[in-house]
Design an enzyme around this catalytic site. Structure first.
Site, PDB file in Angstrom:
ATOM      1  N   GLY A 191       5.163   4.032   8.169  1.00 29.69           N
ATOM      2  CA  GLY A 191       6.551   3.866   7.727  1.00 29.69           C
ATOM      3  C   GLY A 191       7.398   5.108   7.960  1.00 29.69           C
ATOM      4  CG  ASP A 229      -3.875   9.957  -5.550  1.00 26.30           C
ATOM      5  OD1 ASP A 229      -2.742  10.397  -5.843  1.00 26.30           O
ATOM      6  OD2 ASP A 229      -4.314   8.877  -5.968  1.00 26.30           O
ATOM      7  CB  ALA A 273       3.703  10.240  -0.955  1.00 24.73           C
ATOM      8  CE1 TYR A 304      10.803   3.611  -5.062  1.00 23.96           C
ATOM      9  CE2 TYR A 304      13.031   2.718  -5.065  1.00 23.96           C
ATOM     10  CZ  TYR A 304      11.993   3.345  -4.402  1.00 23.96           C
ATOM     11  OH  TYR A 304      12.146   3.714  -3.080  1.00 23.96           O
ATOM     12  CB  THR A 306       9.299   0.157   6.304  1.00 17.94           C
ATOM     13  OG1 THR A 306       9.674  -0.368   5.031  1.00 17.94           O
ATOM     14  CG2 THR A 306      10.102   1.393   6.612  1.00 17.94           C
TER      15      THR A 306
HETATM   16  P1  NAD Z   1       5.278   2.997   2.701  1.00 21.28           P
HETATM   17  O1  NAD Z   1       4.657   2.274   1.564  1.00 21.28           O
HETATM   18  O2  NAD Z   1       5.213   2.371   4.056  1.00 21.28           O
HETATM   19  O3  NAD Z   1       4.675   4.481   2.809  1.00 21.28           O
HETATM   20  C1  NAD Z   1       4.421   5.294   1.678  1.00 21.28           C
HETATM   21  C2  NAD Z   1       3.245   6.174   1.998  1.00 21.28           C
HETATM   22  O4  NAD Z   1       2.985   6.989   0.844  1.00 21.28           O
HETATM   23  C3  NAD Z   1       1.985   5.370   2.295  1.00 21.28           C
HETATM   24  O5  NAD Z   1       1.372   5.843   3.464  1.00 21.28           O
HETATM   25  C4  NAD Z   1       1.117   5.608   1.062  1.00 21.28           C
HETATM   26  O6  NAD Z   1      -0.271   5.545   1.324  1.00 21.28           O
HETATM   27  C5  NAD Z   1       1.560   7.009   0.648  1.00 21.28           C
HETATM   28  N1  NAD Z   1       1.238   7.249  -0.756  1.00 21.28           N
HETATM   29  C6  NAD Z   1       1.433   6.429  -1.809  1.00 21.28           C
HETATM   30  N2  NAD Z   1       0.933   6.972  -2.928  1.00 21.28           N
HETATM   31  C7  NAD Z   1       0.387   8.159  -2.581  1.00 21.28           C
HETATM   32  C8  NAD Z   1      -0.317   9.159  -3.303  1.00 21.28           C
HETATM   33  N3  NAD Z   1      -0.567   9.051  -4.609  1.00 21.28           N
HETATM   34  N4  NAD Z   1      -0.742  10.260  -2.616  1.00 21.28           N
HETATM   35  C9  NAD Z   1      -0.506  10.385  -1.287  1.00 21.28           C
HETATM   36  N5  NAD Z   1       0.144   9.457  -0.563  1.00 21.28           N
HETATM   37  C10 NAD Z   1       0.571   8.346  -1.201  1.00 21.28           C
HETATM   38  O7  NAD Z   1       6.788   3.259   2.262  1.00 21.28           O
HETATM   39  P2  NAD Z   1       8.066   3.710   3.124  1.00 21.28           P
HETATM   40  O8  NAD Z   1       8.962   2.528   3.169  1.00 21.28           O
HETATM   41  O9  NAD Z   1       7.702   4.397   4.365  1.00 21.28           O
HETATM   42  O10 NAD Z   1       8.712   4.742   2.075  1.00 21.28           O
HETATM   43  C11 NAD Z   1       8.612   6.149   2.179  1.00 21.28           C
HETATM   44  C12 NAD Z   1       9.511   6.764   1.115  1.00 21.28           C
HETATM   45  O11 NAD Z   1      10.839   6.286   1.271  1.00 21.28           O
HETATM   46  C13 NAD Z   1       9.095   6.404  -0.321  1.00 21.28           C
HETATM   47  O12 NAD Z   1       9.296   7.522  -1.160  1.00 21.28           O
HETATM   48  C14 NAD Z   1      10.074   5.281  -0.677  1.00 21.28           C
HETATM   49  O13 NAD Z   1      10.264   5.187  -2.064  1.00 21.28           O
HETATM   50  C15 NAD Z   1      11.299   5.747   0.054  1.00 21.28           C
HETATM   51  N6  NAD Z   1      12.275   4.675   0.348  1.00 21.28           N
HETATM   52  C16 NAD Z   1      12.006   3.664   1.242  1.00 21.28           C
HETATM   53  C17 NAD Z   1      12.974   2.697   1.507  1.00 21.28           C
HETATM   54  C18 NAD Z   1      12.770   1.561   2.509  1.00 21.28           C
HETATM   55  O14 NAD Z   1      13.681   0.770   2.732  1.00 21.28           O
HETATM   56  N7  NAD Z   1      11.619   1.453   3.155  1.00 21.28           N
HETATM   57  C19 NAD Z   1      14.204   2.748   0.844  1.00 21.28           C
HETATM   58  C20 NAD Z   1      14.440   3.770  -0.059  1.00 21.28           C
HETATM   59  C21 NAD Z   1      13.476   4.751  -0.282  1.00 21.28           C
END
Ligand code: NAD
Length: 442
Positions: A216, A259, A284, A348, A383
C-alpha cells in the site's frame, strides 16, 4: 486512476461526450511525475498585489527552478500570485484583478499558488483579516479549477521563509502534487542551514525508516524515498515478511520484521539506527471500525497503540538517544478522518487527530534540535483497503472531491518525499491533506 472503472468508462472515446451531455463528472487523468521530467511543462504567469513582500524571493526561486514565464497572452501551466502585500479587505479585489483574466489561460493539470503571510505576522488586525481571507479564495478556486485536473494552494511565508521556498515551490508546481489541493502550507525560517542539493536525488546518503512498508502507501513511500537516493529500512510485522522482503529487495534496502507495539520495539529500532537516522516515516496504521456504542476496550486500545502511542515511544527513544540527525525529519501519516471525523471511526479518528497533535507539539522542540516534523492526511487512496470497501461508499469517496477521483499511493509518497527533502528545512508543523480536496472536513 487505476482500478477506477467509472473514470476509464466516462473518458473512453465515444462515451466521453455522452457523459458530458448527462452532466456526469468526468475526472481528468492526472499527470504524475516521470523520471527526469522538468518541474513544469509550460509557462508560469506571475502577478502581485501592490506592496508585495515576496516578489524578489519568488523571482529568484522561479529562476533557480528554471521555469519559463508566460507572456501577455496564451496558455499558462501555472499561475502564481503574491498576495503578501494585501493589508486591508478593500485590497482583496487584487485577487479578482489578477485571476479574472488569468484563470481562463490555465491549462489542464495546471497549478495555482497564492502566496501570503501568517495572520500573526501581518502587522495589524486589518492586515491579519485580509490575509486570513486568502484561505477562502484559495479553497474556492481549487474547487473551480479541479474539473481541469488543476490544483490550488495557499503558501504562508513567515519571516525568514523567503529563503526556504524552493522545495515547496518545486513540489507544488510539479505533477508530484497531483492529488494535493485546497491546502494551506506554512513555510518559515529554516531549522538548519540549506544544503547544496542534487534535486534528482535529494536524499542521497540519507538513512530512512519507513514503517508498514510491505504494501500500500508504505511500499510507495519506500520506493519514492529510494528513488530520491535514500538508503531505506522498511519495517513491518513478521507476518508480512515475504512482501516486505520483496519491496526492500527491489529498492536495495533493508528490512526489519517487528511489531511496533512490541515492548522492545523502540529499543530495537534505536539499536538498528545506532549510527543515526535522517528520516523517520510513521506510516503503519490500521482501522478497526465500530461505532462507540459497540466498541470493546480491547479494540480501541489495540488501534491506539499501533496508530499513535507506539509512534510516540519510538520518537522518544530516538530523540532521547540523540539519534535523529541534524536536519532530520519525522513524517507522520494522519487521515482525513482525523480532521473531519467519521461515523464508526471514533477510535481511528482519535488516533489520527492525535497524530496531528503530535506534529504540532513536537515541531518547536525539534526546531531546537535542527529537525522538522510534519504529517500528511490522505483522503481516498486506491489501495487494497479501499478496494475492499462496499461500492456505494467507495464511489462516494472517489467522486466527492474537486478532482472527482481517488488518489494513488504514490501521491501520498510524493508529499512525504517533499517533507523529507533536506531542502524542506523551513517546512515544519504542517499537516497537509493529500485528498484531491475531498469535501469531507473541507
Ligand atoms: P495497509 O493496511 O495496506 O498498510 C498498513 C501496513 O502497516 C501493513 O503493511 C501492515 O502490516 C502494517 N502494520 C500494521 N500494524 C503494524 C504494527 N503493529 N507494526 C508494524 N507494522 C504494522 O494500509 P494503507 O492504506 O497503505 O495505509 C497506510 C497508512 O495510511 C495508515 O496509517 C492509514 O491509516 C493511512 N491512511 C490510508 C488511507 C487510504 O485511503 N488507504 C487514507 C487515510 C490514511
Amino acid at each position: 486512476m487505476s482500478g477506477d472503472r467509472y473514470a476509464q468508462l466516462v473518458n473512453a472515446p465515444g462515451l466521453s461526450a455522452l457523459a458530458g451531455g448527462l452532466g456526469l463528472p468526468r475526472p481528468v487523468e492526472l499527470d504524475r511525475h516521470r523520471e527526469g521530467a522538468p518541474v513544469l511543462t509550460g509557462a508560469v504567469l506571475t502577478g502581485a498585489a501592490p506592496g508585495a513582500r515576496l516578489e524578489r524571493a519568488l523571482k529568484a526561486n522561479l529562476d533557480r527552478i528554471g521555469v519559463e514565464r508566460a507572456g501577455a497572452e496564451g496558455k499558462a501551466k501555472a499561475l502564481v500570485f503574491d498576495a503578501s502585500g494585501i493589508s486591508d479587505s478593500t485590497e482583496l479585489v487584487e485577487l479578482q484583478r489578477f485571476f479574472y483574466p488569468a484563470v481562463g489561460r490555465l491549462q489542464r493539470n495546471g497549478r495555482v499558488i497564492v502566496l501570503g503571510v501568517p495572520a500573526a505576522e501581518a502587522g495589524s488586525s486589518r492586515a491579519a483579516t485580509a490575509q486570513r481571507a486568502l484561505e477562502g479564495f484559495t479553497r474556492s478556486l481549487g474547487k473551480e479549477v479541479g474539473g481541469r485536473g488543476a490544483t490550488c494552494q495557499l503558501v504562508l511565508v513567515s519571516a525568514g521563509g523567503e529563503e526556504q521556498l524552493e522545495s515547496t515551490l518545486r513540489f507544488l508546481l510539479s505533477p508530484k502534487s497531483a492529488y494535493v489541493s485546497g491546502q494551506v502550507i506554512e513555510v518559515g525560517k529554516g531549522v538548519a542551514p540549506l544544503p547544496d542539493l542534487d534535486w534528482e536525488r535529494p536524499l542521497a546518503g540519507k538513512k530512512a525508516l519507513v514503517t508498514g512498508a510491505s504494501r500500500g502507501i508504505g511500499a510507495a513511500i519506500a520506493r519514492t524515498l529510494a528513488r530520491d537516493g535514500a538508503q531505506v529500512v522498511g519495517l513491518d510485522i513478521p507476518q508480512a515478511s515475504e512482501e516486505l522482503g520483496a519491496v526492500t529487495a527491489e529498492i536495495d534496502g533493508d528490512a526489519i520484521e517487528l511489531d511496533i507495539t512490541a515492548p522492545d520495539a523502540p529499543e530495537r529500532i534505536a539499536e538498528r539506527f545506532a549510527g543515526g537516522v535522517d528520516v523517520v516515516v510513521h506510516n503503519a496504521g490500521v482501522t478497526k471500525d465500530r461505532t462507540i456504542a459497540k466498541m470493546p476496550e480491547e479494540r480501541w486500545a489495540t488501534l491506539m497503540e499501533i496508530n499513535l502511542s507506539s509512534e510516540e515511544r519510538i520518537d522518544d527513544a530516538l530523540l532521547e538517544a540523540g539519534l535523529l540527525a541534524t536536519n532530520g525529519r519525522i513524517v507522520c501519516v494522519s487521515s482525513m478522518s482525523g480532521i473531519a471525523g467519521n461515523s464508526g471511526q471514533t477510535n481511528y479518528a482519535t488516533s489520527k487527530a492525535g497524530v496531528i497533535g503530535m506534529v504540532e507539539a513536537l515541531a518547536p522542540e525539534l526546531a531546537g534540535r535542527g529537525a522538522t516534523i510534519n504529517a500528511v492526511a490522505p483522503g481516498f487512496i486506491e489501495t487494497q483497503m479501499t478496494a475492499a470497501m462496499p461500492v456505494g461508499p467507495r464511489e462516494a469517496g472517489r467522486r466527492m472531491s474537486s478532482l472527482s477521483q481517488g488518489g494513488l499511493p504514490v501521491d501520498v509518497a510524493e508529499a512525504i518525499a517533499w517533507f523529507a527533502s533536506p531542502a524542506s528545512t523551513g517546512v515544519s508543523g504542517n499537516t497537509v491533506r493529500v485528498c484531491g480536496q475531498n469535501l469531507l472536513g473541507a
